[in-house]
Design an enzyme around this catalytic site. Structure first.
Site, PDB file in Angstrom:
ATOM      1  N   ASP A 169      23.262 -33.856 -28.014  1.00 27.09           N
ATOM      2  CA  ASP A 169      23.635 -34.704 -26.883  1.00 27.09           C
ATOM      3  C   ASP A 169      22.467 -34.872 -25.925  1.00 27.09           C
ATOM      4  OD1 ASP A 169      26.196 -34.949 -27.910  1.00 27.09           O
ATOM      5  OD2 ASP A 169      26.951 -33.231 -26.788  1.00 27.09           O
ATOM      6  N   ASP A 210      34.939 -27.523 -22.267  1.00 28.52           N
ATOM      7  CA  ASP A 210      34.568 -26.623 -23.352  1.00 28.52           C
ATOM      8  C   ASP A 210      35.013 -25.202 -23.025  1.00 28.52           C
ATOM      9  OD1 ASP A 210      33.368 -28.761 -24.567  1.00 28.52           O
ATOM     10  OD2 ASP A 210      31.309 -28.086 -24.240  1.00 28.52           O
ATOM     11  N   ASP A 249      21.321 -21.036 -27.668  1.00 29.07           N
ATOM     12  CA  ASP A 249      22.600 -21.715 -27.918  1.00 29.07           C
ATOM     13  C   ASP A 249      22.305 -23.174 -28.239  1.00 29.07           C
ATOM     14  OD1 ASP A 249      25.176 -22.712 -27.982  1.00 29.07           O
ATOM     15  OD2 ASP A 249      25.546 -22.488 -25.843  1.00 29.07           O
ATOM     16  N   LYS A 286      30.958 -35.080 -25.926  1.00 28.46           N
ATOM     17  CA  LYS A 286      29.679 -35.702 -26.262  1.00 28.46           C
ATOM     18  C   LYS A 286      29.301 -36.787 -25.263  1.00 28.46           C
ATOM     19  CE  LYS A 286      28.191 -35.914 -30.407  1.00 28.46           C
ATOM     20  NZ  LYS A 286      27.427 -34.657 -30.361  1.00 28.46           N
ATOM     21  N   GLY A 287      30.262 -37.586 -24.832  1.00 28.40           N
ATOM     22  CA  GLY A 287      29.953 -38.641 -23.876  1.00 28.40           C
ATOM     23  C   GLY A 287      29.472 -38.084 -22.554  1.00 28.40           C
ATOM     24  N   THR A 324      24.471 -25.528 -28.748  1.00 30.96           N
ATOM     25  CA  THR A 324      25.496 -26.445 -28.264  1.00 30.96           C
ATOM     26  C   THR A 324      24.887 -27.461 -27.303  1.00 30.96           C
ATOM     27  OG1 THR A 324      27.088 -24.626 -28.346  1.00 30.96           O
ATOM     28  CG2 THR A 324      27.769 -26.623 -27.198  1.00 30.96           C
TER      29      THR A 324
END
Length: 294
Positions: free
Chosen positions: A244, A13, A238, A40-41, A240
Site C-alpha cells: 500500500d 486492523d 512487519d 488498502k484504500g 503489513t
C-alpha cells in the site's frame, strides 16, 4: 502537489503479534495486540498524504465506533473525507497475525461492499479534478468499473492495485493506466495461474508495474522491454502495508514519470517494513527524500 483521489476500502486492523503462526486447530499465546487503522484504500491514501500529495478519499464506513475512529484518523492525516459515506453495515475489519516480519490476513469487507457505482457518480466532479486516481479490489468490481468509466471520460489516469486478486475482463484492463500486482496477483488477474513474470509482463505492455518484495519492482514498457527497479535493503519488522505504501508513493510521484515514481515507491515501501503496523510504518516526504538521497 499531486492531486490524488483514492477510491477504496477503509478497515480497522486487529493485529496479533506471535513468535510463530498457529497450525490449524492450535491455540497460541500472543505477544502483543494492537487495534490500528487499515484497509488498502485508507492505507494508500495515508501513504500518499504523508508523501506530500493532496489526497481525497472515496469510501464507506459503518455508523459504529470503528467508523468514527477511522474517519477522524483520516482527517488528522490531512485527507479530505467529504466523500466517505456512513452506512448501517458494520465497518470493515482485517484480522492480522504477524510473525517474523511476515503476516497472514483475513478481511471482513463490511461497509466497503456498500460503496456502489452511485457513490462514484456522486463524486464525479472530484474524480474529474484529480491528477491520479488510485483504487483496489476490496470494493465491488462494479464500483471499480464505474471509477474507470468516469476517469476515462475526464482523461484522468487510474492506478489499479488488483488485490485481493481476481480474473479481470480485458475491457477493464484496457482502461487502466497502470496495474500494480505482485507476481501471483498478475497471474490471477490474467487467468494464467502458475505462469512466471517473464511470460506475464509482456501481455500488458506499458500498463504493468509488478512488485517483487525485497527485489523491487518491474515495469513492462510500451515497447516490450522490461525495466527493473531494485529494492532497498532494510531490516524488516512487519511487511503489513508495504504494498500500500508502494502504491501511494507511485501515485504521488507519477507526474515525474513511471520509472522515477517506481524509485520513490520502492524506497517508501522499504522504509515502511522497518516499523510495526501498516499506517504507523509509512514514511513522510522528508524521511523518504533523505533515504533516497535527493
Amino acid at each position: 502537489m499531486t492531486k490524488v483521489v483514492v477510491v477504496g476500502s477503509i478497515n480497522m486492523d486487529l493485529v496479533v503479534v506471535t513468535d510463530r503462526f498457529p497450525a490449524p486447530g492450535e491455540t497460541l499465546s500472543g505477544e502483543r495486540f494492537l487495534t490500528v487503522p487499515g484497509g488498502k484504500g485508507a492505507n494508500q491514501a495515508v501513504a500518499a498524504s504523508r508523501l506530500g500529495a493532496n489526497v481525497s478519499m472515496v469510501g464507506k464506513v459503518g455508523r459504529d465506533a470503528f467508523g468514527e475512529q477511522l474517519l477522524v484518523g483520516l482527517q488528522q492525516e490531512g485527507i479530505d473525507t467529504r466523500h466517505v459515506g456512513r452506512t448501517d453495515v458494520a465497518t470493515g475489519v482485517a484480522l492480522i497475525t504477524v510473525s517474523g516480519g511476515e503476516n497472514s490476513i483475513v478481511v471482513v469487507p463490511g461497509a466497503n461492499h456498500a460503496l456502489l457505482p452511485a457513490d462514484i457518480a456522486a463524486a464525479d466532479a472530484l474524480l474529474a479534478g484529480a491528477d491520479v486516481i488510485l483504487t483496489q479490489l476490496e470494493i465491488p468490481l462494479a464500483t471499480v468499473a464505474a471509477v474507470l468509466t468516469s476517469a476515462a471520460r475526464h482523461g484522468v489516469p487510474v492506478i489499479l492495485n488488483p488485490a485481493p486478486a481476481q480474473v479481470l475482463p480485458a475491457t477493464l484492463l484496457q482502461q487502466v493506466a497502470l496495474l500494480t500486482p505482485n507476481e501471483h496477483e498478475l497471474a490471477t488477474v490474467l487467468g494464467c495461474p502458475g505462469a512466471d513474470m517473464a511470460s506475464l509482463l509482456p501481455l500488458l505492455p506499458g500498463k504493468v508495474v509488478m512488485t517483487h518484495g525485497k527485489n523491487g519492482a518491474w515495469h513492462a514498457r510500451a515497447d516490450g522491454t522490461l525495466y527493473h527497479q531494485p529494492g532497498f535493503a532494510v531490516e524488516a519488522v512487519d511487511s503489513t502495508g508495504a504494498g500500500d505504501t508502494f502504491n501511494g508513493a507511485l501515485a504521488t510521484f507519477l507526474p515525474l514519470g513511471v520509472e522515477a515514481a517506481m524509485r520513490y515507491a520502492a524506497a517508501a515501501g522499504a522504509l515502511s517494513v522497518t516499523r510495526l503496523g501498516a499506517q504507523a510504518g509509512m514514511p513522510r516526504r522528508d524521511e523518504l527524500r533523505a533515504f533516497v538521497g535527493n
